[in-house]
Design an enzyme around this catalytic site. Structure first.
Site, PDB file in Angstrom:
ATOM      1  N   ALA A  65       0.865  -1.172   0.000  1.00 25.78           N
ATOM      2  CA  ALA A  65       0.000   0.000   0.000  1.00 25.78           C
ATOM      3  C   ALA A  65       0.908   1.230   0.000  1.00 25.78           C
ATOM      4  O   ALA A  65       2.069   1.159   0.431  1.00 25.78           O
ATOM      5  CB  ALA A  65      -0.887  -0.014   1.235  1.00 25.78           C
ATOM      6  N   GLY A 108       0.629  -4.943   0.891  1.00 27.98           N
ATOM      7  CA  GLY A 108      -0.569  -4.999   0.055  1.00 27.98           C
ATOM      8  C   GLY A 108      -0.311  -5.660  -1.292  1.00 27.98           C
ATOM      9  O   GLY A 108      -1.233  -6.219  -1.899  1.00 27.98           O
ATOM     10  N   GLU A 111      -0.663  -9.209  -0.640  1.00 27.52           N
ATOM     11  CA  GLU A 111      -2.084  -9.441  -0.351  1.00 27.52           C
ATOM     12  C   GLU A 111      -2.923  -9.426  -1.626  1.00 27.52           C
ATOM     13  O   GLU A 111      -3.842 -10.226  -1.782  1.00 27.52           O
ATOM     14  CB  GLU A 111      -2.562  -8.384   0.652  1.00 27.52           C
ATOM     15  CG  GLU A 111      -1.927  -8.594   2.025  1.00 27.52           C
ATOM     16  CD  GLU A 111      -2.161  -7.433   2.982  1.00 27.52           C
ATOM     17  OE1 GLU A 111      -1.788  -6.291   2.637  1.00 27.52           O
ATOM     18  OE2 GLU A 111      -2.716  -7.651   4.068  1.00 27.52           O
ATOM     19  N   GLU A 131       4.634  -5.029   7.102  1.00 24.69           N
ATOM     20  CA  GLU A 131       3.900  -3.959   7.807  1.00 24.69           C
ATOM     21  C   GLU A 131       4.402  -3.751   9.227  1.00 24.69           C
ATOM     22  O   GLU A 131       4.392  -2.634   9.741  1.00 24.69           O
ATOM     23  CB  GLU A 131       2.399  -4.290   7.837  1.00 24.69           C
ATOM     24  CG  GLU A 131       1.692  -4.158   6.490  1.00 24.69           C
ATOM     25  CD  GLU A 131       1.709  -5.421   5.650  1.00 24.69           C
ATOM     26  OE1 GLU A 131       2.511  -6.341   5.935  1.00 24.69           O
ATOM     27  OE2 GLU A 131       0.913  -5.491   4.693  1.00 24.69           O
TER      28      GLU A 131
END
Ligand code: HXC
Length: 257
Positions: A65, A108, A111, A131
């Site tokens: 992200a 992300g 993911e 993260e």
């Protein structure tokens, strides 16, 4: 529709979506999420598309992200805005979706790859959930989809240490379906997508729905769901065609493909 953070290309019945924010290693920001959702919606409505490949660049599938976008957020912004909630829509794509991963698939990015139905990795791929190094934890399914995919031990290892694993380790633990030389990645993924897109579209959607049900329910319920789906395929012209073609020793011509 034209997109700025992704590229969308149709190759017969296969769509290739390329994440395209090279300066940020394809970091997943809100604009990219909006465009990816729009593209997947468009492809979902298009009966001419039977399978989708999602890929990035040689250096990065996606490095996570967008940290610069997240940095100024407070709890109320994140919670009230349901930050990253829109990724559920990406994961809910009904058509078969293959992630073709080269380079970094972190946070992300990892993911997103796990939201796809399976991952084909280049030998250069690196997967991780870093993260924890930012003082947060995965928020797009990293702890959940990864635990279901590769089990508790490795998921804890990756999410708690933030370390990266290479393609070979990812294949060994079952995160990745196949590893190929980097130069062959896209063609291998497209070939797999073409194979899928040549089958009966209702049947491939049912396969996806049934396999995903395995992660949501008991074995008995999953078996019952699978069998009812199997029974329902006998209402399809494609079942008649597929079985007739076998008996007549000819290739099947699926009407719904
Ligand atoms: C924003 C990013 C980014 C990211 C890289 N960049 N990753 N920008 N968000 N996630 C930007 C860098 O700031 C830099 O831009 C450019 O991309 C190139 O990156 P470098 O770091 O210079 O490249 P390199 O030295 O090769 O290192 C590659 C890397 C590193 C190891 C992948 O970039 C990295 O550690 N990135 C962050 C990985 C990460 O922590 N991902 C998890 C994010 S959190 P500039 O302009 O500075 O040159 C997450 C949460 C998901 O994903 C859940 C959300 C709900």
């Amino acid at each position: 529709m034209t997109y700025e953070t992704i590229r969308l290309e149709r190759r017969g019945r296969v769509a290739v979506v390329t994440l395209d924010r090279p300066k940020a290693l394809n970091a997943l920001n809100t604009a990219l999420l909006g465009e990816l959702s729009a593209a997947l919606g468009e492809l979902g409505r298009d009966e001419g598309i039977g399978a989708i490949v999602i890929t990035g660049s040689e250096k990065a599938f996606a490095a996570g992200a967008d940290i610069k976008e997240m940095q100024p957020l407070g709890f109320a912004d994140a919670y009230l805005g349901d930050f990253a909630g829109g990724w559920d829509q990406v994961a809910a794509t009904r058509k078969p979706m293959i992630a073709a991963v080269a380079g970094f698939a972190l946070g992300g990015g990892c993911e997103l790859a796990m939201m796809c139905d399976f991952i084909i990795a280049a030998d250069t791929a690196k997967f991780g959930q870093p993260e924890i190094t930012l003082g947060v934890l995965p928020g797009m399914g990293g702890t959940q989809r990864m635990a279901r995919s590769i089990g508790k031990a490795k998921t804890m290892d990756l999410c708690l240490t933030g370390r990266m694993m290479d393609a070979e380790e990812a294949e060994r633990c079952g995160l990745v379906a196949r590893v190929v030389p980097a130069g062959d990645l896209l063609e291998t993924a497209i070939a797999a997508a073409e194979k899928i897109a040549g089958f009966s579209l209702p049947a491939t959607l049912m396969v996806k729905e049934a396999v995903n049900r395995a992660f949501e329910t008991s074995l008995a319920e999953g078996l019952r769901f699978e069998r009812r789906q199997f029974h329902s395929t006998f209402a399809l012209d494609d079942q008649s065609e597929g079985m007739a073609a076998f008996v007549e020793k000819r290739p099947a011509q699926f009407r719904h493909r």
